[in-house]
Design a protein around this motif. Structure first.
Motif, PDB file in Angstrom:
ATOM      1  N   VAL A 158      21.003  26.832  28.148  1.00 12.12           N
ATOM      2  CA  VAL A 158      21.500  28.202  28.217  1.00 12.12           C
ATOM      3  C   VAL A 158      20.755  29.114  27.247  1.00 12.12           C
ATOM      4  O   VAL A 158      21.323  30.041  26.697  1.00 12.12           O
ATOM      5  N   THR A 159      19.448  28.880  27.085  1.00  7.19           N
ATOM      6  CA  THR A 159      18.659  29.677  26.157  1.00  7.19           C
ATOM      7  C   THR A 159      18.562  31.132  26.583  1.00  7.19           C
ATOM      8  O   THR A 159      18.332  32.009  25.746  1.00  7.19           O
ATOM      9  N   ASP A 160      18.726  31.443  27.865  1.00  8.20           N
ATOM     10  CA  ASP A 160      18.659  32.827  28.315  1.00  8.20           C
ATOM     11  C   ASP A 160      19.905  33.611  27.920  1.00  8.20           C
ATOM     12  O   ASP A 160      19.921  34.841  28.018  1.00  8.20           O
ATOM     13  N   ARG A 161      20.947  32.932  27.518  1.00 10.77           N
ATOM     14  CA  ARG A 161      22.160  33.590  27.029  1.00 10.77           C
ATOM     15  C   ARG A 161      22.448  33.098  25.608  1.00 10.77           C
ATOM     16  O   ARG A 161      23.513  32.575  25.307  1.00 10.77           O
ATOM     17  N   ARG A 162      21.472  33.331  24.762  1.00 10.72           N
ATOM     18  CA  ARG A 162      21.516  32.790  23.412  1.00 10.72           C
ATOM     19  C   ARG A 162      22.710  33.308  22.627  1.00 10.72           C
ATOM     20  O   ARG A 162      23.306  32.575  21.834  1.00 10.72           O
ATOM     21  N   HIS A 163      23.073  34.575  22.841  1.00  8.99           N
ATOM     22  CA  HIS A 163      24.187  35.133  22.086  1.00  8.99           C
ATOM     23  C   HIS A 163      25.500  34.431  22.428  1.00  8.99           C
ATOM     24  O   HIS A 163      26.361  34.252  21.569  1.00  8.99           O
ATOM     25  N   LEU A 164      25.630  33.990  23.694  1.00  9.85           N
ATOM     26  CA  LEU A 164      26.835  33.255  24.070  1.00  9.85           C
ATOM     27  C   LEU A 164      26.841  31.867  23.447  1.00  9.85           C
ATOM     28  O   LEU A 164      27.884  31.369  23.016  1.00  9.85           O
ATOM     29  N   VAL A 165      25.656  31.245  23.408  1.00  3.99           N
ATOM     30  CA  VAL A 165      25.535  29.929  22.766  1.00  3.99           C
ATOM     31  C   VAL A 165      25.938  30.014  21.300  1.00  3.99           C
ATOM     32  O   VAL A 165      26.718  29.201  20.798  1.00  3.99           O
ATOM     33  N   HIS A 181      26.117  38.304  17.253  1.00  6.09           N
ATOM     34  CA  HIS A 181      26.506  39.682  17.562  1.00  6.09           C
ATOM     35  C   HIS A 181      25.435  40.700  17.184  1.00  6.09           C
ATOM     36  O   HIS A 181      25.636  41.899  17.388  1.00  6.09           O
ATOM     37  N   HIS A 182      24.307  40.222  16.667  1.00  5.75           N
ATOM     38  CA  HIS A 182      23.275  41.143  16.187  1.00  5.75           C
ATOM     39  C   HIS A 182      22.671  41.960  17.326  1.00  5.75           C
ATOM     40  O   HIS A 182      22.534  43.183  17.237  1.00  5.75           O
ATOM     41  N   THR A 183      22.287  41.291  18.404  1.00  6.02           N
ATOM     42  CA  THR A 183      21.647  41.989  19.520  1.00  6.02           C
ATOM     43  C   THR A 183      22.555  42.124  20.728  1.00  6.02           C
ATOM     44  O   THR A 183      22.281  42.918  21.619  1.00  6.02           O
ATOM     45  N   HIS A 184      23.623  41.337  20.794  1.00  6.15           N
ATOM     46  CA  HIS A 184      24.549  41.392  21.928  1.00  6.15           C
ATOM     47  C   HIS A 184      25.992  41.434  21.429  1.00  6.15           C
ATOM     48  O   HIS A 184      26.708  40.435  21.511  1.00  6.15           O
ATOM     49  N   PRO A 185      26.420  42.589  20.892  1.00  2.00           N
ATOM     50  CA  PRO A 185      27.815  42.678  20.422  1.00  2.00           C
ATOM     51  C   PRO A 185      28.784  42.820  21.591  1.00  2.00           C
ATOM     52  O   PRO A 185      29.509  43.801  21.704  1.00  2.00           O
ATOM     53  N   ALA A 186      28.765  41.828  22.474  1.00  2.00           N
ATOM     54  CA  ALA A 186      29.539  41.915  23.710  1.00  2.00           C
ATOM     55  C   ALA A 186      30.888  41.227  23.557  1.00  2.00           C
ATOM     56  O   ALA A 186      31.067  40.332  22.717  1.00  2.00           O
ATOM     57  N   ARG A 187      31.843  41.648  24.393  1.00  2.00           N
ATOM     58  CA  ARG A 187      33.152  41.017  24.401  1.00  2.00           C
ATOM     59  C   ARG A 187      33.047  39.554  24.803  1.00  2.00           C
ATOM     60  O   ARG A 187      33.805  38.716  24.330  1.00  2.00           O
ATOM     61  N   SER A 188      32.091  39.247  25.688  1.00  2.00           N
ATOM     62  CA  SER A 188      31.927  37.865  26.139  1.00  2.00           C
ATOM     63  C   SER A 188      31.549  36.948  24.982  1.00  2.00           C
ATOM     64  O   SER A 188      31.957  35.784  24.944  1.00  2.00           O
ATOM     65  N   THR A 189      30.776  37.457  24.025  1.00  2.00           N
ATOM     66  CA  THR A 189      30.413  36.652  22.852  1.00  2.00           C
ATOM     67  C   THR A 189      31.650  36.323  22.025  1.00  2.00           C
ATOM     68  O   THR A 189      31.835  35.180  21.579  1.00  2.00           O
ATOM     69  N   LEU A 190      32.488  37.330  21.829  1.00  2.00           N
ATOM     70  CA  LEU A 190      33.730  37.104  21.080  1.00  2.00           C
ATOM     71  C   LEU A 190      34.630  36.114  21.804  1.00  2.00           C
ATOM     72  O   LEU A 190      35.249  35.242  21.177  1.00  2.00           O
ATOM     73  N   LEU A 191      34.698  36.225  23.122  1.00  2.00           N
ATOM     74  CA  LEU A 191      35.512  35.298  23.900  1.00  2.00           C
ATOM     75  C   LEU A 191      34.988  33.869  23.769  1.00  2.00           C
ATOM     76  O   LEU A 191      35.772  32.915  23.723  1.00  2.00           O
ATOM     77  N   CYS A 192      33.665  33.717  23.716  1.00  2.00           N
ATOM     78  CA  CYS A 192      33.089  32.379  23.518  1.00  2.00           C
ATOM     79  C   CYS A 192      33.489  31.808  22.165  1.00  2.00           C
ATOM     80  O   CYS A 192      33.786  30.615  22.042  1.00  2.00           O
ATOM     81  N   THR A 193      33.517  32.668  21.149  1.00  2.00           N
ATOM     82  CA  THR A 193      33.913  32.213  19.815  1.00  2.00           C
ATOM     83  C   THR A 193      35.369  31.753  19.811  1.00  2.00           C
ATOM     84  O   THR A 193      35.696  30.673  19.301  1.00  2.00           O
TER      85      THR A 193
END
Length: 245
Positions: free
Chosen positions: A23-30, A218-230
């Motif tokens: 999932v390297t293309d969605r690094r912020h989610l990883v 969250h540096h380049t993708h401060p998205a809600r999906s990133t927070l949900l992954c956390t």
């Protein structure tokens, strides 16, 4: 029996690392997921175990908590010293952020390997108590070794190490529970020493999660999906700990 069961941890660790690679293309989610998994492991697994095993107070504070704070501070000092050294040797900054020292990633991954070996030792020790206890502990270890493999590969890569190094650390982390389980045939570790180690390691891991992994996510993708992954990562560890008990 303990060594055979530990092979499940070996496979689950590799699966976690494989997932991190795919999932390297969605690094912020990883990274968001990795931060949640690490936070969950520290707060819901490592620290309670450390307090139970080494909760004796030293000057009014449980020994495990003192080592927890020490681990956090040591991780911070190591990261800062290595980063400063790289700047002094002319390493370039990217996006205004200080350069990352590969040694930090390798040190963190090595700590994960040590932790995985202790997981294997826990499996072997539990089987010495009884088969039912051994299987219960093994279930918890195998389940959260997915997070260990995921985090080992992610941390090593995040700090600028090559894919080959990340894979090498992942393989070492996968082998560690088997080695740990086998070692219980030769010796045992005092409970207080085990708790002290878990407290120190938990502090170091918390630093990496809170000060490095999550800010990077969250540096380049401060998205809600990133927070949900956390949040999902923390919830997953909560589920694993609950099933293990």
């Amino acid at each position: 029996m303990a060594v055979f069961v530990a092979l499940g941890a070996f496979l689950m660790t590799l699966f976690g690392g494989w997932t991190a690679q795919r999932v390297t293309d969605r690094r912020h989610l990883v990274l968001g997921l990795a931060g949640g998994l690490m936070l969950g492991v520290v707060g819901l697994d490592l620290l309670p175990e450390a307090l139970e095993a080494a909760g004796q107070p030293l000057f009014g504070v449980p020994q495990a908590l003192l080592l927890f704070v020490a681990g956090f501070l040591v991780a911070h000092l190591v990261e800062r010293l290595l980063a400063t050294r790289r700047v002094a040797h002319g390493a370039e900054e990217t996006d205004g952020a200080p350069p990352r020292a590969p040694q930090v990633g390798l040190t963190a991954a090595a700590a994960m390997v040590t932790h995985s070996m202790m997981d294997g030792i826990a499996i072997g020790a539990a089987f010495q108590v009884g088969e039912a206890m051994g299987l219960t502990v093994a279930l918890a270890v195998v389940a959260h070794d997915f997070a260990d493999g995921f985090n080992t590969y992610t941390i090593t890569s995040l700090y600028g190490n090559t894919r080959a190094r990340a894979l090498a650390m992942l393989f070492a982390d996968a082998c560690a529970p088997v080695v740990g389980a086998a070692s219980t045939l030769l010796f045992t570790i005092p409970l207080e020493a085990l708790g002290s180690y878990l407290g120190f390691f938990g502090g170091a891991l918390l630093y990496l999660a809170a000060a490095e992994i999550l800010p990077e996510a969250h540096h380049t993708h401060p998205a809600r999906s990133t927070l949900l992954c956390t949040v999902g990562g923390v919830g997953f560890i909560w589920l694993v700990v609950g099933l293990g008990h």
